[in-house]
Design a protein around this motif. Structure first.
Motif, short mmCIF file in Angstrom:
data_model
loop_
_atom_site.label_atom_id
_atom_site.label_comp_id
_atom_site.label_asym_id
_atom_site.label_seq_id
_atom_site.Cartn_x
_atom_site.Cartn_y
_atom_site.Cartn_z
N HIS A 1 0.83 -1.20 0.00
CA HIS A 1 0.00 0.00 0.00
C HIS A 1 0.87 1.25 0.00
O HIS A 1 1.89 1.31 0.67
CB HIS A 1 -0.91 0.03 1.22
N CYS A 2 0.41 2.25 -0.75
CA CYS A 2 1.09 3.54 -0.80
C CYS A 2 0.09 4.65 -0.50
O CYS A 2 -1.11 4.49 -0.71
CB CYS A 2 1.67 3.79 -2.20
N LEU A 3 0.62 5.76 -0.02
CA LEU A 3 -0.21 6.93 0.26
C LEU A 3 0.07 7.97 -0.82
O LEU A 3 1.22 8.29 -1.10
CB LEU A 3 0.16 7.48 1.64
N PHE A 4 -1.00 8.44 -1.46
CA PHE A 4 -0.88 9.42 -2.54
C PHE A 4 -1.72 10.65 -2.26
O PHE A 4 -2.73 10.59 -1.57
CB PHE A 4 -1.37 8.81 -3.87
N CYS B 1 -3.41 -0.63 7.27
CA CYS B 1 -2.49 0.50 7.51
C CYS B 1 -2.84 1.27 8.78
O CYS B 1 -2.36 2.39 8.99
CB CYS B 1 -2.51 1.44 6.30
N GLU B 2 -3.66 0.70 9.62
CA GLU B 2 -4.23 1.39 10.77
C GLU B 2 -3.17 2.02 11.70
O GLU B 2 -3.28 3.19 12.07
CB GLU B 2 -5.10 0.41 11.56
N ILE C 1 3.10 1.31 3.43
CA ILE C 1 2.56 1.84 4.68
C ILE C 1 1.76 0.83 5.50
O ILE C 1 1.25 1.18 6.57
CB ILE C 1 1.74 3.12 4.43
N ALA C 2 1.65 -0.40 5.02
CA ALA C 2 0.93 -1.41 5.80
C ALA C 2 1.66 -1.66 7.11
O ALA C 2 2.88 -1.51 7.20
CB ALA C 2 0.80 -2.71 5.01
N ASP C 3 0.91 -2.02 8.13
CA ASP C 3 1.48 -2.20 9.47
C ASP C 3 2.47 -3.36 9.53
O ASP C 3 3.38 -3.35 10.35
CB ASP C 3 0.35 -2.41 10.49
#
Length: 161
Positions: free
Chosen positions: A64-67, A90-91, A146-148
């Motif tokens: 996962h990525c943050l955009f 991603c919590e 970004i996953a935990d």
């Protein structure tokens, strides 16, 4: 043996089930479970209908990525949007790095990228999606992986019984 494969972008497990029921497709792929977020409830409900059968499964690592819409819109975001499973996966990262952001559920991670780029979503919003989806839509990469924990999702190939 020659097999004709046509890929259709069906965004939810319900869309896949509906397409199978309407005989628009012979086989469909749905997410079954994730090692962090657990069983995908929508898919579980479909399988419990006893109308479908799992033909095969595959486990894939999910990154996962943050955009953001662009670099300036990545500053002081108020909302982060993604599929419920991605938000769960991603919590800890989100709570640690964006404790004041409201988390909103969306139908599909790739759809968030399309809708942010098109202006359907507010450009001050951050989204979680794959690196491919974000880059294909020309979005600004805020953060990768970004996953935990290492995130693995089991997908099922299903058909009507």
């Amino acid at each position: 043996l020659k097999i004709n494969i046509k890929k259709l972008p069906l965004t939810t497990s319900e869309c896949v089930a509906r397409a199978l029921l309407n005989k628009e497709i012979d086989l469909g792929v749905i997410a079954l479970k994730n090692n962090i977020a657990g069983i995908v409830e929508e898919s579980d409900k479909i399988l419990k209908s006893n109308l479908f059968k799992i033909v095969d499964t595959i486990e894939m690592e999910i990154s996962h990525c943050l955009f953001a819409f662009n670099e300036s819109s990545a500053i002081n975001p108020k909302i982060i949007i993604s599929h419920p499973q991605a938000l769960k996966q991603c919590e800890k990262y989100l709570k640690s790095n964006y404790p004041n952001c409201e988390l909103q559920k969306y139908i599909d991670t790739a759809k968030t990228a399309e809708d942010l780029k098109s202006g359907f979503l507010n450009n001050k919003t951050l989204i979680i999606c794959s690196e491919k989806a974000g880059k294909e839509n020309g979005l600004y990469l805020v953060s990768k992986n970004i996953a935990d924990n290492i995130s693995r999702t089991t997908f099922g190939l299903i058909k009507l019984i």
